[in-house]
Enzyme design. Structure first.
Site, short mmCIF file in Angstrom:
data_model
loop_
_atom_site.label_atom_id
_atom_site.label_comp_id
_atom_site.label_asym_id
_atom_site.label_seq_id
_atom_site.Cartn_x
_atom_site.Cartn_y
_atom_site.Cartn_z
N ASN A 10 -16.36 67.22 -33.74
CA ASN A 10 -15.66 67.89 -34.83
C ASN A 10 -16.71 68.58 -35.68
OD1 ASN A 10 -14.09 66.70 -37.91
ND2 ASN A 10 -13.99 68.72 -36.98
N GLY A 64 -5.70 69.33 -35.40
CA GLY A 64 -5.87 70.32 -34.35
C GLY A 64 -4.66 70.32 -33.45
N TYR A 120 -6.83 69.89 -48.08
CA TYR A 120 -5.81 70.23 -47.08
C TYR A 120 -5.86 69.41 -45.80
CZ TYR A 120 -3.77 72.97 -43.23
OH TYR A 120 -3.09 73.37 -42.12
N CYS A 139 -11.17 69.56 -36.05
CA CYS A 139 -10.74 68.81 -34.88
C CYS A 139 -10.68 67.34 -35.26
CB CYS A 139 -11.74 68.95 -33.74
SG CYS A 139 -11.90 70.64 -33.16
O1 LIG Z 1 -2.45 80.94 -47.56
P1 LIG Z 1 -2.25 80.49 -46.16
O2 LIG Z 1 -3.14 81.22 -45.21
O3 LIG Z 1 -0.81 80.50 -45.75
O4 LIG Z 1 -2.79 79.00 -46.05
C1 LIG Z 1 -2.45 77.99 -46.94
C2 LIG Z 1 -1.24 77.22 -46.51
O5 LIG Z 1 -1.43 76.68 -45.18
C3 LIG Z 1 -1.39 75.26 -45.23
O6 LIG Z 1 -0.12 74.77 -44.85
P2 LIG Z 1 0.26 74.36 -43.35
O7 LIG Z 1 1.57 74.94 -43.02
O8 LIG Z 1 -0.85 74.68 -42.42
O9 LIG Z 1 0.34 72.77 -43.34
P3 LIG Z 1 1.11 71.69 -44.24
O10 LIG Z 1 2.49 71.55 -43.67
O11 LIG Z 1 0.30 70.46 -44.05
O12 LIG Z 1 1.14 72.11 -45.66
C4 LIG Z 1 -1.65 74.91 -46.68
O13 LIG Z 1 -1.06 73.68 -47.01
C5 LIG Z 1 -0.99 76.04 -47.41
O14 LIG Z 1 0.40 75.81 -47.51
N1 LIG Z 2 -12.68 72.52 -35.63
C1 LIG Z 2 -13.60 71.91 -34.92
O1 LIG Z 2 -14.12 70.86 -35.27
C2 LIG Z 2 -14.02 72.64 -33.65
C3 LIG Z 2 -15.03 71.95 -32.79
C4 LIG Z 2 -15.77 72.96 -31.89
N2 LIG Z 2 -16.58 73.83 -32.70
C5 LIG Z 2 -14.77 73.74 -31.06
O2 LIG Z 2 -14.55 74.90 -31.32
O3 LIG Z 2 -14.18 73.17 -30.16
MG LIG Z 3 1.03 73.93 -46.61
#
Ligand SMILES: O=P(O)(O)OC[C@H]1O[C@H](OP(=O)(O)OP(=O)(O)O)[C@H](O)[C@@H]1O
Ligand SMILES: NC(=O)CC[C@H](N)C(=O)O
Ligand SMILES: [Mg+2]
Length: 502
Positions: free
Chosen positions: A102, A28, A258, A2
């Site tokens: 968070n 988030g 990430y 978050c």
């Molecule tokens: O193996 P997976 O379960 O698919 O997860 C990994 C992928 O998910 C994320 O991308 P995302 O689309 O969330 O965001 P981004 O555009 O910032 O790369 C991350 O960057 C990878 O590309």
């Molecule tokens: N990803 C988070 O930081 C989540 C905060 C909190 N545990 C919720 O579920 O709202």
């Molecule tokens: Mg990605």
């Protein structure tokens, strides 16, 4: 993950809170909320499911009055995704307190029990953040004062550290008194402080990421230290104290891989630089393992892998090309709540430019491979676009262990690396070869010269930094939060929110 923000200013803070949440939207996408406090000590709240731009309309912004406020964007890791569990949370006693969190508490059940049986407090949701707020409120209550002083606040936070386990970076407001911010003793989740001088005096902001401080035109002061509590009173006075007995700076490594925006500084480390060094380390490993490789082109999987992929291509001496175009109106897929939605969104989000793939041996680079949702589809797209060979490199090691500190990956069986070696994962993803960053290299890439003692690397090696996570707990969160259970839970969920302005 978050995102949190809190501001104590000298004029209305609603717009700055909104803007600060917008630049942290990548943390988030499920819900957003803002609570402000005016000079009379009255709170104003607006929160709901949706992106920041969809939750706050002009009619809400007008009503968010006051020169102090906190905000939150949510990616749920506990409870459900119902708007009733969006944040900030509020309790009326003592003083009137609001909190945005968070992270994820790992002893929520025990604390809920204590809050009801000993502290005589009522919880109205399944959210761990409501628990955190109530523990703080109970500990503040014990001062017995009509107006808490900084030392009362620090004492309460010290008690929070003793009672709450897991990860928390939080901002809280005490009506008519001020704003506090604190991090758990390991500093698993990030929080930074900024300030700016105005003609009326100094204004302060606390946010998850420094990008919010930059874009709001504040100056970055420093991180909130692990275990520390920072308190800013309504007049703009700044107070801080270390409230934990043995703080050990050990941030979550996945923030650098990430979660965070590359233009953020976290615990003294530039996320962008760390990702570039991840590219360098990965290039070195490719050169070692495939000295006679036949890669024609390096192609990033947008967005997050770009910084690493660009540096990797430079170090490998192979041309870099943008081969996938990202639909700028689709959010991040990994943090979407269900597998069906994640799968569908990858295809809506990314499309290949055939020219960059036709008759070439391509090396696709991603920052991480978790469920394999993205890679599986991307590899197929590369093949459909005419690639001769498709190789895949991940800037992080295989994710094999659940995260319990604020990333919603509770179920090892959902990971593509679960019970598979690298060769088997390569087969599952349909690539000609697959290479993962080694954990040592990842740590070295991130921690060049900071004072970080160690990172929480649990999702890669199962070593949980808080030292209290056992098989029983892991089994419990898997059963509670795997994709299937969440879906069943959401279907039967009709919680009606208290204290909300629609
Ligand atoms: O193996 P997976 O379960 O698919 O997860 C990994 C992928 O998910 C994320 O991308 P995302 O689309 O969330 O965001 P981004 O555009 O910032 O790369 C991350 O960057 C990878 O590309
Ligand atoms: N990803 C988070 O930081 C989540 C905060 C909190 N545990 C919720 O579920 O709202
Ligand atoms: Mg990605």
């Amino acid at each position: 993950m978050c995102g949190i923000i809190g501001i104590v200013g000298h004029t209305e803070v609603n717009q700055a809170l909104y803007d600060g949440l917008t630049v942290q939207q990548h943390r988030g996408q499920d819900a957003a909320g803002i609570m402000t406090c005016d000079h009379t000590g009255r709170f104003y709240l607006r929160k709901d499911n949706g992106l920041v731009k969809d939750v706050f309309h002009t009619r809400h912004m007008i009503r968010l009055k006051g020169s102090m406020g906190i905000g939150h964007i949510r990616y749920p890791t506990a409870g459900c995704s119902n708007s009733a569990e969006s944040q900030p949370f509020y309790v009326n006693s003592p003083f009137g307190i609001a909190l945005a969190h968070n992270g994820n508490l790992t002893n929520t059940q025990l604390l809920s029990d204590q809050l009801f049986k000993s502290d005589r407090r009522h919880l109205n949701t399944g959210s761990d953040s409501e628990v955190l707020l109530n523990v703080l409120a109970h500990e503040l209550q014990t001062s017995g004062k009509l107006k808490p002083q900084p030392e009362d606040i620090f004492k309460a936070v010290a008690e929070v550290h003793k009672r709450c386990k897991g990860a928390y970076a939080a901002v809280a407001m005490i009506a008519g008194v001020g704003m506090l911010a604190f991090r758990d003793p390991y500093g698993i989740r990030p929080a930074v402080i900024g300030k700016r001088d105005t003609s009326q005096g100094t204004e302060y902001v606390v946010a998850s990421e420094s990008v919010a401080i930059d874009t709001l035109d504040f100056d970055l002061m420093r991180d909130v230290q692990p275990g520390e509590c920072v308190f800013i009173d309504m007049e703009g006075g700044f107070h801080s104290q270390q409230c934990a007995e043995n703080p050990v700076k050990s941030p979550c490594i996945f923030e650098y891989v990430y979660f965070a925006r590359p233009d953020s500084m976290m615990d003294g480390i530039s996320v962008h630089k760390s990702r570039m060094r991840m590219g360098t380390k990965l290039a070195e490993k490719i050169k070692r393992e495939f000295p006679d490789h036949d890669i024609d082109v390096v192609i990033p999987i947008p967005d997050t892998s770009r910084s690493a992929a660009l540096q990797l291509s430079y170090d490998l001496g192979v041309v870099y090309r943008e081969g996938f175009i990202k639909n700028r109106y689709i959010g991040r897929t990994f943090i979407m709540p269900g597998q069906q939605q994640r799968k569908k969104s990858v295809r809506q989000k990314l499309n290949a430019i055939d020219l960059e793939f036709r008759d070439k041996n391509v090396l696709l680079v991603d920052d991480s491979i978790v469920r394999g949702t993205t890679s599986q589809q991307i590899v197929q797209m590369a093949r459909d676009a005419g690639a001769k060979k498709v190789y895949l490199a991940s800037a992080a090691p295989p994710v094999r262990f659940p995260n319990v500190y604020g990333i919603d990956m509770p179920s090892p069986s959902e990971f593509v690396a679960h019970n598979r070696n690298v060769k088997q994962i390569a087969e599952e993803l349909g690539v000609d070869w697959l290479i993962y960053q080694d954990l040592n290299d990842l740590v070295e890439a991130i921690n060049k010269k900071s004072d970080v003692k160690r990172f929480d690397t649990s999702c890669f090696d199962g070593d949980y930094i808080t030292g209290d996570i056992d098989e029983t707990y892991l089994y419990y969160i898997d059963a509670l939060r795997n994709d299937m259970s969440k879906q069943t839970e959401e279907e039967g969920n009709v919680t009606i929110e208290l204290h909300n302005d629609v």
